[in-house]
Design a protein around this motif. Structure first.
Motif, PDB file in Angstrom:
ATOM      1  N   UNK A 101       0.853  -1.183   0.000  1.00  0.00           N
ATOM      2  CA  UNK A 101       0.000   0.000   0.000  1.00  0.00           C
ATOM      3  C   UNK A 101       0.890   1.235   0.000  1.00  0.00           C
ATOM      4  N   UNK A 102       0.549   2.189  -0.859  1.00  0.00           N
ATOM      5  CA  UNK A 102       1.285   3.451  -0.914  1.00  0.00           C
ATOM      6  C   UNK A 102       0.285   4.555  -1.219  1.00  0.00           C
ATOM      7  N   UNK A 103      -0.283   5.132  -0.175  1.00  0.00           N
ATOM      8  CA  UNK A 103      -1.288   6.179  -0.348  1.00  0.00           C
ATOM      9  C   UNK A 103      -2.551   5.615  -0.966  1.00  0.00           C
ATOM     10  N   UNK A 104      -2.942   6.178  -2.114  1.00  0.00           N
ATOM     11  CA  UNK A 104      -4.158   5.758  -2.801  1.00  0.00           C
ATOM     12  C   UNK A 104      -3.898   4.745  -3.905  1.00  0.00           C
ATOM     13  N   UNK A 105      -2.812   4.013  -3.787  1.00  0.00           N
ATOM     14  CA  UNK A 105      -2.540   2.977  -4.783  1.00  0.00           C
ATOM     15  C   UNK A 105      -1.851   1.783  -4.137  1.00  0.00           C
ATOM     16  N   UNK A 106      -1.940   0.677  -4.840  1.00  0.00           N
ATOM     17  CA  UNK A 106      -1.240  -0.537  -4.446  1.00  0.00           C
ATOM     18  C   UNK A 106      -0.148  -0.766  -5.479  1.00  0.00           C
ATOM     19  N   UNK A 107       1.068  -0.946  -5.004  1.00  0.00           N
ATOM     20  CA  UNK A 107       2.192  -1.245  -5.882  1.00  0.00           C
ATOM     21  C   UNK A 107       2.430  -2.749  -5.824  1.00  0.00           C
ATOM     22  N   UNK A 108       2.503  -3.384  -6.986  1.00  0.00           N
ATOM     23  CA  UNK A 108       2.697  -4.824  -7.036  1.00  0.00           C
ATOM     24  C   UNK A 108       4.064  -5.139  -7.640  1.00  0.00           C
ATOM     25  N   UNK A 109       4.857  -5.918  -6.902  1.00  0.00           N
ATOM     26  CA  UNK A 109       6.210  -6.296  -7.305  1.00  0.00           C
ATOM     27  C   UNK A 109       6.263  -7.799  -7.566  1.00  0.00           C
ATOM     28  N   UNK A 110       6.937  -8.201  -8.622  1.00  0.00           N
ATOM     29  CA  UNK A 110       7.214  -9.627  -8.839  1.00  0.00           C
ATOM     30  C   UNK A 110       8.226 -10.066  -7.796  1.00  0.00           C
ATOM     31  N   UNK A 111       8.065 -11.259  -7.269  1.00  0.00           N
ATOM     32  CA  UNK A 111       9.014 -11.766  -6.279  1.00  0.00           C
ATOM     33  C   UNK A 111      10.343 -12.095  -6.940  1.00  0.00           C
ATOM     34  N   UNK A 112      10.286 -12.803  -8.056  1.00  0.00           N
ATOM     35  CA  UNK A 112      11.515 -13.250  -8.709  1.00  0.00           C
ATOM     36  C   UNK A 112      11.946 -12.249  -9.770  1.00  0.00           C
ATOM     37  N   UNK A 113      12.387 -11.093  -9.303  1.00  0.00           N
ATOM     38  CA  UNK A 113      12.842 -10.025 -10.178  1.00  0.00           C
ATOM     39  C   UNK A 113      13.848  -9.185  -9.401  1.00  0.00           C
ATOM     40  N   UNK A 114      14.712  -8.532 -10.124  1.00  0.00           N
ATOM     41  CA  UNK A 114      15.670  -7.621  -9.492  1.00  0.00           C
ATOM     42  C   UNK A 114      15.225  -6.167  -9.639  1.00  0.00           C
ATOM     43  N   UNK A 115      14.108  -5.935 -10.331  1.00  0.00           N
ATOM     44  CA  UNK A 115      13.638  -4.577 -10.597  1.00  0.00           C
ATOM     45  C   UNK A 115      13.287  -3.860  -9.292  1.00  0.00           C
ATOM     46  N   UNK A 116      13.794  -2.644  -9.103  1.00  0.00           N
ATOM     47  CA  UNK A 116      13.484  -1.904  -7.878  1.00  0.00           C
ATOM     48  C   UNK A 116      12.106  -1.249  -7.896  1.00  0.00           C
ATOM     49  N   UNK A 117      11.510  -1.128  -9.074  1.00  0.00           N
ATOM     50  CA  UNK A 117      10.212  -0.472  -9.201  1.00  0.00           C
ATOM     51  C   UNK A 117       9.099  -1.511  -9.323  1.00  0.00           C
ATOM     52  N   UNK A 118       7.878  -1.121  -8.937  1.00  0.00           N
ATOM     53  CA  UNK A 118       6.754  -2.064  -9.045  1.00  0.00           C
ATOM     54  C   UNK A 118       6.433  -2.385 -10.499  1.00  0.00           C
ATOM     55  N   UNK A 119       5.964  -3.591 -10.722  1.00  0.00           N
ATOM     56  CA  UNK A 119       5.583  -4.033 -12.071  1.00  0.00           C
ATOM     57  C   UNK A 119       4.215  -3.475 -12.451  1.00  0.00           C
ATOM     58  N   UNK A 120       3.315  -3.364 -11.478  1.00  0.00           N
ATOM     59  CA  UNK A 120       1.963  -2.840 -11.707  1.00  0.00           C
ATOM     60  C   UNK A 120       1.597  -1.849 -10.615  1.00  0.00           C
ATOM     61  N   UNK A 121       0.847  -0.815 -10.982  1.00  0.00           N
ATOM     62  CA  UNK A 121       0.307   0.161 -10.038  1.00  0.00           C
ATOM     63  C   UNK A 121      -1.210   0.136 -10.174  1.00  0.00           C
ATOM     64  N   UNK A 122      -1.895  -0.070  -9.068  1.00  0.00           N
ATOM     65  CA  UNK A 122      -3.351  -0.107  -9.063  1.00  0.00           C
ATOM     66  C   UNK A 122      -3.869   1.051  -8.223  1.00  0.00           C
ATOM     67  N   UNK A 123      -4.546   2.022  -8.866  1.00  0.00           N
ATOM     68  CA  UNK A 123      -5.096   3.166  -8.137  1.00  0.00           C
ATOM     69  C   UNK A 123      -6.430   2.779  -7.504  1.00  0.00           C
ATOM     70  N   UNK A 124      -6.620   3.200  -6.270  1.00  0.00           N
ATOM     71  CA  UNK A 124      -7.831   2.838  -5.523  1.00  0.00           C
ATOM     72  C   UNK A 124      -9.100   3.256  -6.268  1.00  0.00           C
ATOM     73  N   UNK A 125      -9.115   4.460  -6.837  1.00  0.00           N
ATOM     74  CA  UNK A 125     -10.315   4.966  -7.499  1.00  0.00           C
ATOM     75  C   UNK A 125     -10.644   4.203  -8.777  1.00  0.00           C
ATOM     76  N   UNK A 126      -9.675   3.481  -9.326  1.00  0.00           N
ATOM     77  CA  UNK A 126      -9.881   2.768 -10.593  1.00  0.00           C
ATOM     78  C   UNK A 126     -10.153   1.283 -10.418  1.00  0.00           C
ATOM     79  N   UNK A 127     -10.122   0.787  -9.190  1.00  0.00           N
ATOM     80  CA  UNK A 127     -10.324  -0.637  -8.946  1.00  0.00           C
ATOM     81  C   UNK A 127     -11.806  -0.916  -8.710  1.00  0.00           C
ATOM     82  N   UNK A 128     -12.332  -1.854  -9.475  1.00  0.00           N
ATOM     83  CA  UNK A 128     -13.715  -2.300  -9.296  1.00  0.00           C
ATOM     84  C   UNK A 128     -13.681  -3.793  -9.012  1.00  0.00           C
ATOM     85  N   UNK A 129     -14.168  -4.194  -7.852  1.00  0.00           N
ATOM     86  CA  UNK A 129     -14.212  -5.607  -7.490  1.00  0.00           C
ATOM     87  C   UNK A 129     -15.425  -6.239  -8.153  1.00  0.00           C
ATOM     88  N   UNK A 130     -15.181  -7.311  -8.930  1.00  0.00           N
ATOM     89  CA  UNK A 130     -16.251  -7.988  -9.656  1.00  0.00           C
ATOM     90  C   UNK A 130     -16.776  -9.179  -8.870  1.00  0.00           C
TER      91      UNK A 130
END
Length: 149
Positions: free
Chosen positions: A63-92
């Motif tokens: 969790x980072x403010x109004x978004x969720x940052x998603x990181x791959x476990x098996x990666x060396x990348x320091x940045x998140x792979x996906x960013x999900x903004x709270x206002x744009x998420x719709x649970x189906x």
């Protein structure tokens, strides 16, 4: 003989260094808190009757403010792979893993089907993480719409 020992030693050091960097990266991601284990399947077809475990990627969400940052476990990348903004998420919907998904996901996982900016995705997390995620979604600031099914 000496060359073989030297090459073997270098390989062992490189493997240990790689494992150390994986661990260090995960520690840095978790340093600020608010993290949870979360598998992700991105761009899932509308009528996905396929219960195979294909497409799931194991990761860590933060969790980072109004978004969720998603990181791959098996990666060396320091940045998140996906960013999900709270206002744009719709649970189906919410469901338990089906078929081979049970083998691809953690044992206590619950699958949450969502839409994010027109893309259908699935998140798999523990019951405790799901409770926290849904509470975070509903805790949107006044004036923001929240779509929780």
């Amino acid at each position: 003989m000496v060359l073989a020992l030297l090459v073997s030693g270098i390989v062992v050091v490189l493997v240990l260094l790689g494992l150390f960097v994986f661990g260090l990266r995960r520690r840095l991601i978790q340093k600020s808190g608010g993290t949870f284990d979360c598998s992700l399947r991105w761009n899932v077809p509308e009528e996905s009757g396929d219960p195979s475990g294909k497409g799931w990627i194991y990761g860590v969400a933060r969790y980072n403010g109004d978004r969720v940052e998603w990181f791959r476990v098996f990666s060396y990348a320091p940045r998140p792979r996906r960013l999900l903004e709270r206002a744009s998420i719709e649970v189906v919907q919410r469901r338990t893993p089906r078929g081979e998904e049970e083998l691809a996901l953690l044992s206590d996982a619950i699958v949450l089907t969502c839409r994010h900016r027109g893309t259908r995705l699935e998140l798999a997390m523990s019951e405790d993480a799901l409770t926290g995620f849904l509470a975070w979604l509903e805790a949107a600031p006044p004036g923001q719409r929240v779509n929780v099914a």
